[in-house]
Motif scaffolding. Structure first.
Motif, PDB file in Angstrom:
ATOM      1  N   LEU A 285      -0.092   6.618  29.973  1.00  0.00           N
ATOM      2  CA  LEU A 285       1.025   6.068  30.746  1.00  0.00           C
ATOM      3  C   LEU A 285       1.837   7.152  31.447  1.00  0.00           C
ATOM      4  CD1 LEU A 285       2.032   3.216  28.318  1.00  0.00           C
ATOM      5  CD2 LEU A 285       0.934   2.984  30.549  1.00  0.00           C
ATOM      6  N   GLY A 286       1.367   8.367  31.402  1.00  0.00           N
ATOM      7  CA  GLY A 286       2.019   9.460  32.123  1.00  0.00           C
ATOM      8  C   GLY A 286       1.748   9.359  33.617  1.00  0.00           C
ATOM      9  N   THR A 287       2.573  10.009  34.404  1.00  0.00           N
ATOM     10  CA  THR A 287       2.455   9.973  35.857  1.00  0.00           C
ATOM     11  C   THR A 287       1.095  10.448  36.330  1.00  0.00           C
ATOM     12  OG1 THR A 287       4.804  10.448  35.964  1.00  0.00           O
ATOM     13  CG2 THR A 287       3.570  10.667  38.003  1.00  0.00           C
ATOM     14  N   SER A 288       0.611  11.527  35.768  1.00  0.00           N
ATOM     15  CA  SER A 288      -0.674  12.073  36.217  1.00  0.00           C
ATOM     16  C   SER A 288      -1.826  11.109  35.936  1.00  0.00           C
ATOM     17  CB  SER A 288      -0.941  13.425  35.563  1.00  0.00           C
ATOM     18  OG  SER A 288      -0.998  13.289  34.162  1.00  0.00           O
ATOM     19  N   SER A 289      -1.757  10.368  34.851  1.00  0.00           N
ATOM     20  CA  SER A 289      -2.817   9.403  34.534  1.00  0.00           C
ATOM     21  C   SER A 289      -2.864   8.285  35.559  1.00  0.00           C
ATOM     22  CB  SER A 289      -2.612   8.820  33.136  1.00  0.00           C
ATOM     23  OG  SER A 289      -2.744   9.822  32.173  1.00  0.00           O
ATOM     24  N   GLY A 290      -1.697   7.809  35.962  1.00  0.00           N
ATOM     25  CA  GLY A 290      -1.644   6.765  36.983  1.00  0.00           C
ATOM     26  C   GLY A 290      -2.262   7.216  38.287  1.00  0.00           C
ATOM     27  N   VAL A 291      -1.979   8.448  38.672  1.00  0.00           N
ATOM     28  CA  VAL A 291      -2.536   9.017  39.904  1.00  0.00           C
ATOM     29  C   VAL A 291      -4.054   9.134  39.778  1.00  0.00           C
ATOM     30  CG1 VAL A 291      -2.617  11.095  41.345  1.00  0.00           C
ATOM     31  CG2 VAL A 291      -0.422  10.213  40.536  1.00  0.00           C
TER      32      VAL A 291
END
Length: 180
Positions: A44-50
């Motif tokens: 759920l971190g920002t980098s995972s979403g990207v």
């Protein structure tokens, strides 16, 4: 024409699934390594979403949900055990399917995006959803699984997580299943 003031059972059930979906995302986020480090994931971190938006452009949140749920499930099962017990990340299959459907309808663009942007925001939202409960390290029996009072059980479970996060403990609330 008279307005219908009561919520139908189907609407109430759908709202419970949405609540559980939100709590799974909140607890999942807070348990990740960048927050309280209960499980070694960062779905759920920002980098995972990207990273996930390219292979899953329409279902990015659902992919993140499944990833963090699996990480949390493994930690819970290790503590609680597998068998006749249920917990937030292991509910009956029919309920799990309905929760996944509720997640499909959610987007990070709504309030979840802001809620899952920081530990403080997530804890604040968890406080709004939880019923006050005490946390202990390890497994915590919060009662018997009963679908008719599932909302109260889930909110009590949320209270255990909240208390654990606040006290620096690792608490794994569970419900006893039937032993047919």
């Amino acid at each position: 024409m008279q307005l219908k003031l009561t919520t139908t059972r189907k609407e109430m059930t759908k709202n419970i699934y949405k609540l559980i979906a939100e709590l799974k995302l909140l607890i999942g986020y807070l348990g990740e390594k960048n927050q309280f480090n209960w499980w070694d994931s960062n779905f759920l971190g920002t980098s995972s979403g990207v990273f996930l938006i390219h292979p899953y452009p329409r279902t990015t949140l659902l992919a993140q949900y499944h990833g963090v749920s699996e990480a949390a499930l493994l930690a819970h099962d290790e503590s609680v055990g597998i068998g006749h017990n249920y917990h937030l990340f292991r509910l009956p299959v029919s309920i799990e399917r309905s929760i996944a459907s509720a997640v499909r309808e959610m987007t990070l663009a709504n309030s979840l995006g802001n809620t899952l942007s920081s530990k403080e925001n997530a804890l604040s939202r968890l406080t709004e959803l939880a019923i006050k409960a005490n946390a202990e390290d390890g497994p915590v029996n919060i009662g018997n699984f009963d679908e008719s009072c599932l909302e109260q059980l889930i909110r009590t479970s949320a209270g255990c997580y909240l208390s654990a996060f606040e006290q620096g403990k690792r608490s794994f609330p569970y419900m006893r299943g039937s032993h047919d």
